[in-house]
Design a protein around this motif. Sequence first.
Motif, PDB file in Angstrom:
ATOM      1  N   HIS A 117       0.842  -1.367   0.017  1.00 59.58           N
ATOM      2  CA  HIS A 117       0.074  -0.039   0.051  1.00 59.58           C
ATOM      3  C   HIS A 117       0.903   1.196   0.068  1.00 59.58           C
ATOM      4  O   HIS A 117       0.582   2.287  -0.603  1.00 59.58           O
ATOM      5  CB  HIS A 117      -0.805  -0.038   1.302  1.00 59.58           C
ATOM      6  CG  HIS A 117      -1.721   1.304   1.321  1.00 59.58           C
ATOM      7  ND1 HIS A 117      -2.673   1.671   0.458  1.00 59.58           N
ATOM      8  CD2 HIS A 117      -2.083   2.213   2.428  1.00 59.58           C
ATOM      9  CE1 HIS A 117      -3.288   2.625   0.855  1.00 59.58           C
ATOM     10  NE2 HIS A 117      -2.805   2.965   1.938  1.00 59.58           N
ATOM     11  N   THR A 120       2.316   1.641  -3.695  1.00 54.51           N
ATOM     12  CA  THR A 120       1.649   2.063  -4.618  1.00 54.51           C
ATOM     13  C   THR A 120       0.785   3.294  -4.391  1.00 54.51           C
ATOM     14  O   THR A 120       0.581   3.930  -5.498  1.00 54.51           O
ATOM     15  CB  THR A 120       0.545   1.040  -4.953  1.00 54.51           C
ATOM     16  OG1 THR A 120      -0.302   0.675  -3.602  1.00 54.51           O
ATOM     17  CG2 THR A 120       1.028  -0.353  -5.185  1.00 54.51           C
ATOM     18  N   HIS A 121       0.461   3.761  -3.192  1.00 56.58           N
ATOM     19  CA  HIS A 121      -0.236   4.834  -2.644  1.00 56.58           C
ATOM     20  C   HIS A 121       0.597   5.543  -1.600  1.00 56.58           C
ATOM     21  O   HIS A 121      -0.157   5.332  -0.357  1.00 56.58           O
ATOM     22  CB  HIS A 121      -1.683   4.661  -2.498  1.00 56.58           C
ATOM     23  CG  HIS A 121      -2.184   3.912  -3.387  1.00 56.58           C
ATOM     24  ND1 HIS A 121      -2.556   2.550  -3.671  1.00 56.58           N
ATOM     25  CD2 HIS A 121      -3.264   4.308  -4.612  1.00 56.58           C
ATOM     26  CE1 HIS A 121      -3.330   2.105  -4.481  1.00 56.58           C
ATOM     27  NE2 HIS A 121      -3.586   3.280  -5.243  1.00 56.58           N
ATOM     28  N   GLN A 123       1.191   8.511  -0.724  1.00 54.35           N
ATOM     29  CA  GLN A 123       0.522   9.852  -0.058  1.00 54.35           C
ATOM     30  C   GLN A 123      -0.622   9.385   1.006  1.00 54.35           C
ATOM     31  O   GLN A 123      -0.760   9.875   2.073  1.00 54.35           O
ATOM     32  CB  GLN A 123       0.366  10.748  -0.901  1.00 54.35           C
ATOM     33  CG  GLN A 123       1.190  11.443  -1.780  1.00 54.35           C
ATOM     34  CD  GLN A 123       0.708  12.458  -2.621  1.00 54.35           C
ATOM     35  OE1 GLN A 123      -0.395  12.611  -3.123  1.00 54.35           O
ATOM     36  NE2 GLN A 123       1.595  13.537  -3.060  1.00 54.35           N
ATOM     37  N   GLN A 124      -1.437   8.393   0.408  1.00 55.12           N
ATOM     38  CA  GLN A 124      -2.719   8.077   0.901  1.00 55.12           C
ATOM     39  C   GLN A 124      -2.122   7.079   2.318  1.00 55.12           C
ATOM     40  O   GLN A 124      -2.601   7.027   3.334  1.00 55.12           O
ATOM     41  CB  GLN A 124      -3.542   7.220   0.223  1.00 55.12           C
ATOM     42  CG  GLN A 124      -4.556   6.726   0.878  1.00 55.12           C
ATOM     43  CD  GLN A 124      -5.683   7.782   1.541  1.00 55.12           C
ATOM     44  OE1 GLN A 124      -5.982   8.637   1.084  1.00 55.12           O
ATOM     45  NE2 GLN A 124      -6.298   7.388   2.591  1.00 55.12           N
ATOM     46  N   ALA A 125      -0.919   6.433   2.209  1.00 53.26           N
ATOM     47  CA  ALA A 125      -0.320   5.542   3.257  1.00 53.26           C
ATOM     48  C   ALA A 125       0.119   6.200   4.258  1.00 53.26           C
ATOM     49  O   ALA A 125      -0.244   5.972   5.291  1.00 53.26           O
ATOM     50  CB  ALA A 125       0.684   4.711   2.750  1.00 53.26           C
ATOM     51  N   ASP A 128      -3.118   7.353   6.064  1.00 56.41           N
ATOM     52  CA  ASP A 128      -3.663   6.155   6.732  1.00 56.41           C
ATOM     53  C   ASP A 128      -2.670   5.849   8.019  1.00 56.41           C
ATOM     54  O   ASP A 128      -3.459   5.271   9.057  1.00 56.41           O
ATOM     55  CB  ASP A 128      -3.788   5.104   5.758  1.00 56.41           C
ATOM     56  CG  ASP A 128      -4.723   5.180   4.714  1.00 56.41           C
ATOM     57  OD1 ASP A 128      -5.779   5.889   5.084  1.00 56.41           O
ATOM     58  OD2 ASP A 128      -4.695   4.405   3.691  1.00 56.41           O
TER      59      ASP A 128
END
Length: 379
Positions: A117, A120-121, A123-125, A128
Amino acid sequence: MLNGRDPRIDFFRGLALIFIFWDHVPHNPLGQITLRNFGFSDAAEVFVFLAGYAAVLAYGKILRRDGYWLASLKILRRAWVLYVVHIFLLAMLMGIVFFANSHVETRDLVEEMGLTHFVTHPQQALTDELLLRFKPNLMDPLPLYIVLLAGLPLVLPLLLRNTWAVVSVSLAVYLLAPHLGWNLRAIADGVWYFNPVTWQLLFVLGGAAAIHSSQPHPAQTPGRLRQPLFVAAALYLLLAGLLTLSWRWPEFHDALMPAALGDLLYPISKTDLSPVRLLHFLALAYVTAKLLPHDRWAHHWLAQQCCRMGRYSLEVFCLGVLLAPLADMLNALAGDALAMQLFSALSGVLIMALLAAWLDYNKCLDETLRTRAAHLTNS
């Protein structure tokens, strides 16, 4: 009053940290002797129960001495420290896993550790991570403890005043949560692997045990009412151990396990703390408390090292989380040779014990310096 320190608490917390480290290293032969191989529960139950025990023992004393608001402030400050530690620990873990993955060509350690995660992502990680929704493998116990500790100010006064009422409410929430889908959000599976809404019961039971143990009890001789409970608990542990061992031979297990009983028993959920896991841990705790005395054994050198690790459980746990992927890397580079697997497992425990000894030395040194400073001031 909530006072005193039972050496069994520190000992079993230290032992749980060792078991957690060994369980986190894939293909580790010493992982075959940990608690999870001989029953339905494992070191996670020990860790959470003793966390509740130690928290109520410590903060209950502060509440009665200094009042509710100061006790709550100390609890929330500790929860904040744990949260900050979690953020830094995750960053260090990712660095170690990416380093290990660059040296191991036969496996994808990034995927195995649940860090895809972040790749692949990213900024979102990061978002989170701050919201405790991104929890790679090995990291689940610490966010659970953060949430449980942060909620302690809501129940601590009631737990001290009317223990059984709080336990009853906690039990009701535990029973309702799986049926109503109560859990916190997370990436990957969508929910927390350790559901705080169900695992809170074990934390509360640990606190109730701390309150019970701190109260004076008249000397009692073993009575008939206590003997059946001990025998029932011991028999349950024996049957659970035999059943767990039978999982190693699926054909043998399937031949002996009645279909109706299998449908009732399985799946044994760790996420929602399945009742058979909870009962197994409670039976184990009860039998151990009855068979193991309070002292004598605690003076043994190995027991003292384990107790010291238990006293510095946060630091030792974090170190174990970082050592596990390094041990996995060494094992993979050596072709999973038995000698290397044993070396990495034992070396990891030795490093964890050395950290606890160093922390204990620094604490004693600080106390000595404060004592000298106070003596010079008074003189």
